[in-house]
Scaffold this active site. Structure first.
Site, PDB file in Angstrom:
ATOM      1  CB  THR A  78      -0.925   0.023   1.239  1.00 29.42           C
ATOM      2  OG1 THR A  78      -1.932   1.002   1.055  1.00 29.42           O
ATOM      3  CG2 THR A  78      -0.158   0.317   2.512  1.00 29.42           C
TER       4      THR A  78
ATOM      5  CB  ALA B 199      -0.686   5.303  -8.295  1.00 26.39           C
TER       6      ALA B 199
ATOM      7  CB  CYS C 250       4.211   1.217  -5.993  1.00 21.01           C
ATOM      8  SG  CYS C 250       3.931  -0.103  -4.794  1.00 21.01           S
TER       9      CYS C 250
ATOM     10  CB  THR D 127       0.505   2.181  -4.886  1.00 24.52           C
ATOM     11  OG1 THR D 127       1.327   1.764  -3.797  1.00 24.52           O
ATOM     12  CG2 THR D 127      -0.126   3.523  -4.568  1.00 24.52           C
TER      13      THR D 127
END
Length: 197
Positions: free
Chosen positions: A10, A165, A168, A171
């Site tokens: 996350t 985002a 990753c 994410t």
């Protein structure tokens, strides 16, 4: 910090600027390499919106820690640092809590703290902190924006989360942002893709 406590899939990012703090979190929940949920809520406002908190790690564990943190916050009349230290001490010494796999990021308009089960309470030097797998990407982007722009804390948090985002795989772009003090009477800002049509 324990390896397992750091590498949760996350991204939670906190940015402190000019007496205002923003905490942002993505919405993706994964199990291994499978995405289970796209729009999970990993951040929340506490103490009437004066304190913000976000988690990386197992959801059930994080909810237990949120509850414990709220108890400590009430016991010390909203003193964020004291509540964080008390939680870290209990987390490290309590037999049940020691097994919880999560990290917390907590903040108010004056301070931003990372809390781990190893007893760590860390305040960043520059008003930027991040936890979770995408944390290093988000933190790097936020630091650059903080140093080289006049963007607000919330604007920096949103832009930095978009960078995380993009980089990753754990994410996503379903970002929720909370601010303290709340902006324009509202506290929650969602990514454009998440607003109901």
């Amino acid at each position: 910090m324990r390896e397992s406590a750091v590498r949760h899939g996350t991204t939670i990012l906190g940015v402190l600027r000019d007496g205002r703090v923003a905490i942002a979190g993505d919405g993706q929940v994964t199990a291994g390499d499978v995405v289970l949920k796209q729009r999970a809520r990993k951040i929340r406002a506490l103490a009437g919106g004066k304190v913000l908190a976000g988690f990386a790690g197992a959801v059930a564990d994080a909810l237990t820690l949120f509850e414990k943190f709220e108890q400590h916050l009430r016991a010390v009349d909203g003193d964020l640092r004291r509540a964080a230290v008390e939680l870290a001490k209990e987390w490290r010494t309590d037999r049940y809590l020691r097994r919880l796999e999560a990290q917390l990021l907590v903040a108010d308009s004056r301070q931003l703290l990372m809390i781990s089960g190893d007893g760590d309470v860390i305040e960043p030097d520059d008003g930027v902190a991040a936890i979770g797998t995408g944390g290093p990407y988000a933190a790097a982007a936020a630091r650059a924006l903080l140093r080289h722009t006049r963007m607000s804390a919330a604007e920096i948090a949103r832009a930095a989360m978009e960078v995380a985002a993009d980089l990753c795989v754990y994410t996503n772009h379903a970002v929720t942002i909370l601010t303290a003090p709340p902006e324009h009477g509202e506290n929650e800002h969602t990514h454009d893709d998440e607003r109901p049509s």
